[in-house]
Design a protein around this motif. Structure first.
Motif, PDB file in Angstrom:
ATOM      1  N   VAL A  30     -86.410 -92.340  64.453  1.00 11.99           N
ATOM      2  CA  VAL A  30     -85.848 -91.419  64.298  1.00 11.99           C
ATOM      3  C   VAL A  30     -83.916 -91.266  63.673  1.00 11.99           C
ATOM      4  CG1 VAL A  30     -85.987 -90.819  66.758  1.00 11.99           C
ATOM      5  CG2 VAL A  30     -84.504 -92.291  66.410  1.00 11.99           C
ATOM      6  N   GLU A  31     -83.541 -90.854  62.743  1.00 14.65           N
ATOM      7  CA  GLU A  31     -82.180 -90.488  62.067  1.00 14.65           C
ATOM      8  C   GLU A  31     -81.194 -89.916  62.840  1.00 14.65           C
ATOM      9  OE1 GLU A  31     -83.643 -87.173  58.651  1.00 14.65           O
ATOM     10  OE2 GLU A  31     -84.551 -89.788  58.720  1.00 14.65           O
ATOM     11  N   VAL A  32     -79.772 -90.157  62.356  1.00 13.69           N
ATOM     12  CA  VAL A  32     -78.490 -89.310  62.764  1.00 13.69           C
ATOM     13  C   VAL A  32     -78.166 -89.765  61.653  1.00 13.69           C
ATOM     14  CG1 VAL A  32     -76.847 -89.257  64.001  1.00 13.69           C
ATOM     15  CG2 VAL A  32     -78.577 -89.856  65.817  1.00 13.69           C
ATOM     16  N   LYS A  33     -77.273 -88.190  61.377  1.00  9.70           N
ATOM     17  CA  LYS A  33     -76.466 -87.695  59.693  1.00  9.70           C
ATOM     18  C   LYS A  33     -75.592 -87.542  59.792  1.00  9.70           C
ATOM     19  CE  LYS A  33     -80.883 -89.766  57.094  1.00  9.70           C
ATOM     20  NZ  LYS A  33     -81.625 -89.034  56.152  1.00  9.70           N
ATOM     21  N   LEU A  34     -74.252 -87.183  58.782  1.00 14.73           N
ATOM     22  CA  LEU A  34     -73.474 -86.989  58.921  1.00 14.73           C
ATOM     23  C   LEU A  34     -73.976 -86.250  57.075  1.00 14.73           C
ATOM     24  CD1 LEU A  34     -70.483 -88.657  59.798  1.00 14.73           C
ATOM     25  CD2 LEU A  34     -71.199 -86.430  60.102  1.00 14.73           C
ATOM     26  N   ASN A  35     -73.281 -84.854  57.497  1.00 17.21           N
ATOM     27  CA  ASN A  35     -74.535 -84.385  56.407  1.00 17.21           C
ATOM     28  C   ASN A  35     -72.979 -82.835  55.848  1.00 17.21           C
ATOM     29  OD1 ASN A  35     -77.233 -81.718  56.191  1.00 17.21           O
ATOM     30  ND2 ASN A  35     -75.960 -82.353  54.652  1.00 17.21           N
ATOM     31  N   GLN A  36     -73.073 -83.239  54.666  1.00 13.49           N
ATOM     32  CA  GLN A  36     -72.365 -82.421  53.669  1.00 13.49           C
ATOM     33  C   GLN A  36     -72.678 -81.661  53.123  1.00 13.49           C
ATOM     34  OE1 GLN A  36     -68.595 -81.810  54.641  1.00 13.49           O
ATOM     35  NE2 GLN A  36     -68.497 -80.862  53.269  1.00 13.49           N
ATOM     36  N   THR A  37     -72.576 -80.180  53.263  1.00 16.00           N
ATOM     37  CA  THR A  37     -73.237 -79.337  52.186  1.00 16.00           C
ATOM     38  C   THR A  37     -72.416 -78.472  51.206  1.00 16.00           C
ATOM     39  OG1 THR A  37     -72.580 -77.091  53.445  1.00 16.00           O
ATOM     40  CG2 THR A  37     -74.918 -79.008  53.780  1.00 16.00           C
ATOM     41  N   VAL A  38     -72.557 -77.804  50.488  1.00 17.84           N
ATOM     42  CA  VAL A  38     -72.051 -76.959  48.938  1.00 17.84           C
ATOM     43  C   VAL A  38     -72.789 -76.171  48.918  1.00 17.84           C
ATOM     44  CG1 VAL A  38     -70.499 -76.487  46.978  1.00 17.84           C
ATOM     45  CG2 VAL A  38     -70.075 -78.678  48.822  1.00 17.84           C
ATOM     46  N   LEU A  39     -72.448 -74.674  48.907  1.00 20.07           N
ATOM     47  CA  LEU A  39     -73.440 -73.220  48.687  1.00 20.07           C
ATOM     48  C   LEU A  39     -72.403 -73.058  47.526  1.00 20.07           C
ATOM     49  CD1 LEU A  39     -74.026 -73.946  51.379  1.00 20.07           C
ATOM     50  CD2 LEU A  39     -74.803 -71.543  51.331  1.00 20.07           C
ATOM     51  N   PRO A  40     -72.486 -73.135  46.051  1.00 19.21           N
ATOM     52  CA  PRO A  40     -71.932 -72.072  45.278  1.00 19.21           C
ATOM     53  C   PRO A  40     -72.096 -70.959  45.496  1.00 19.21           C
ATOM     54  CG  PRO A  40     -73.107 -74.165  44.276  1.00 19.21           C
ATOM     55  CD  PRO A  40     -73.365 -73.387  45.638  1.00 19.21           C
ATOM     56  N   GLY A 170     -78.861 -84.481  47.631  1.00 18.95           N
ATOM     57  CA  GLY A 170     -79.717 -83.354  48.292  1.00 18.95           C
ATOM     58  C   GLY A 170     -80.278 -81.963  47.342  1.00 18.95           C
ATOM     59  N   ALA A 171     -80.653 -81.198  47.763  1.00 17.62           N
ATOM     60  CA  ALA A 171     -80.407 -80.084  46.975  1.00 17.62           C
ATOM     61  C   ALA A 171     -82.039 -78.688  47.944  1.00 17.62           C
ATOM     62  CB  ALA A 171     -80.529 -79.550  45.308  1.00 17.62           C
ATOM     63  N   LYS A 172     -81.290 -77.741  47.322  1.00 18.66           N
ATOM     64  CA  LYS A 172     -82.517 -76.678  48.290  1.00 18.66           C
ATOM     65  C   LYS A 172     -82.538 -75.199  47.386  1.00 18.66           C
ATOM     66  CE  LYS A 172     -82.866 -78.404  53.003  1.00 18.66           C
ATOM     67  NZ  LYS A 172     -81.602 -79.831  52.957  1.00 18.66           N
ATOM     68  N   ALA A 173     -82.873 -74.380  47.190  1.00 17.17           N
ATOM     69  CA  ALA A 173     -83.399 -73.311  47.127  1.00 17.17           C
ATOM     70  C   ALA A 173     -83.736 -72.472  47.164  1.00 17.17           C
ATOM     71  CB  ALA A 173     -84.058 -73.301  45.531  1.00 17.17           C
ATOM     72  N   PHE A 174     -82.943 -71.285  47.536  1.00 20.88           N
ATOM     73  CA  PHE A 174     -83.432 -70.644  49.089  1.00 20.88           C
ATOM     74  C   PHE A 174     -83.952 -69.639  47.628  1.00 20.88           C
ATOM     75  CE2 PHE A 174     -78.477 -71.086  50.486  1.00 20.88           C
ATOM     76  CZ  PHE A 174     -79.334 -72.384  51.266  1.00 20.88           C
ATOM     77  N   THR A 175     -84.974 -68.672  49.239  1.00 21.90           N
ATOM     78  CA  THR A 175     -86.173 -67.565  48.943  1.00 21.90           C
ATOM     79  C   THR A 175     -85.004 -65.175  48.244  1.00 21.90           C
ATOM     80  OG1 THR A 175     -86.411 -67.174  50.922  1.00 21.90           O
ATOM     81  CG2 THR A 175     -88.130 -68.387  49.684  1.00 21.90           C
ATOM     82  N   ASP A 176     -84.435 -66.077  48.860  1.00 23.92           N
ATOM     83  CA  ASP A 176     -83.115 -64.982  48.812  1.00 23.92           C
ATOM     84  C   ASP A 176     -81.964 -65.423  48.714  1.00 23.92           C
ATOM     85  OD1 ASP A 176     -85.330 -63.050  49.729  1.00 23.92           O
ATOM     86  OD2 ASP A 176     -84.865 -64.118  51.936  1.00 23.92           O
ATOM     87  N   SER A 181     -74.360 -62.077  47.099  1.00 28.42           N
ATOM     88  CA  SER A 181     -73.778 -62.419  45.911  1.00 28.42           C
ATOM     89  C   SER A 181     -75.176 -63.456  45.074  1.00 28.42           C
ATOM     90  CB  SER A 181     -72.835 -63.880  46.635  1.00 28.42           C
ATOM     91  OG  SER A 181     -73.858 -64.469  46.820  1.00 28.42           O
ATOM     92  N   ASN A 182     -74.750 -64.492  43.488  1.00 32.20           N
ATOM     93  CA  ASN A 182     -76.148 -64.951  43.841  1.00 32.20           C
ATOM     94  C   ASN A 182     -75.870 -66.483  44.020  1.00 32.20           C
ATOM     95  OD1 ASN A 182     -76.302 -63.233  41.956  1.00 32.20           O
ATOM     96  ND2 ASN A 182     -74.698 -63.312  40.309  1.00 32.20           N
ATOM     97  N   MET A 183     -75.214 -66.555  45.480  1.00 32.83           N
ATOM     98  CA  MET A 183     -75.493 -68.252  46.046  1.00 32.83           C
ATOM     99  C   MET A 183     -77.094 -67.858  46.556  1.00 32.83           C
ATOM    100  SD  MET A 183     -72.956 -68.869  48.967  1.00 32.83           S
ATOM    101  CE  MET A 183     -71.458 -68.312  48.829  1.00 32.83           C
TER     102      MET A 183
END
Length: 201
Positions: A30-40, A170-176, A181-183
């Motif tokens: 099991v894992e517990v993490k702090l996760n900082q995200t940025v969506l341009p 990490g990085a994630k690409a959205f399907t929409d 916007s272009n985010m």
């Protein structure tokens, strides 16, 4: 007669031990993490969102197939976040024009190097359901989409069962696209701990 009974008992005991060995409880961590995200986002004018950033708590659990592969599920939900216009994101990070939230969850495949005395590198590949919310006070935008992504990280062994995830990018690409916007992608940085409930990883 006694000999046959004894032989039968020995055979049954042997097969039972083999069966229990084959069907033992799975090894799980099991894992517990702090996760900082940025969506341009966009930068067309002062009214469009330049970026959204959130701080999330990520929880995960993985079944260890072997010392290199683990399959599991991750869940990340934000407890703070902001949306920024063109000027504020550059010069006033942390004090945005709106509040923002992100959440994602889905299956995760982790590929790691073998057992190490101190350091261990790993690659994570996942496919998630993502929800993004921007709250402007009088109204809010919200959208759900799917995302395919992954991350690379390094962990330091702190004991037989505990690992410190020192850094994970990490990085994630959205399907929409998000909103109008272009985010359509997200970057994230994680740090936390992983605890092994089974045998040594």
């Amino acid at each position: 007669m006694v000999t046959r009974a004894a032989l039968f008992f020995i055979l049954i005991s042997s097969f039972s031990r083999i069966g229990f060995a084959q069907f033992q409880l799975p090894r799980v961590d099991v894992e517990v993490k702090l996760n900082q995200t940025v969506l341009p986002g966009d930068n067309y004018d002062q009214y469009t969102v330049k970026a959204i950033e959130t701080t999330n708590l990520l929880l995960g659990a993985h079944w260890q197939i072997n010392q290199h592969f683990a399959l599991g599920w991750i869940y990340s939900n934000s407890f703070r976040g902001n949306g920024y216009n063109v000027n504020d994101f550059k010069f006033n990070f942390g004090k945005g024009d709106s509040k923002a939230m992100t959440m994602y969850s889905g299956p995760d495949l982790r590929i790691a190097t073998g057992r190490a005395k101190k350091w261990r590198q790993y690659l994570s590949i996942n496919y998630c359901k993502v929800e993004v919310v921007e709250d402007k006070g009088s109204f809010r935008y919200a959208q759900k989409t799917n995302a395919f992504g992954g991350s690379i990280g390094v962990a330091r062994k702190m004991g037989n069962r505990l690992y410190w995830n020192v850094f994970e990018l990490g990085a994630k690409a959205f399907t929409d696209n998000i909103f109008w916007s272009n985010m359509n992608f997200m970057f994230d940085i994680k740090m936390g701990v992983t605890y092994n409930l089974g045998k040594k990883k």
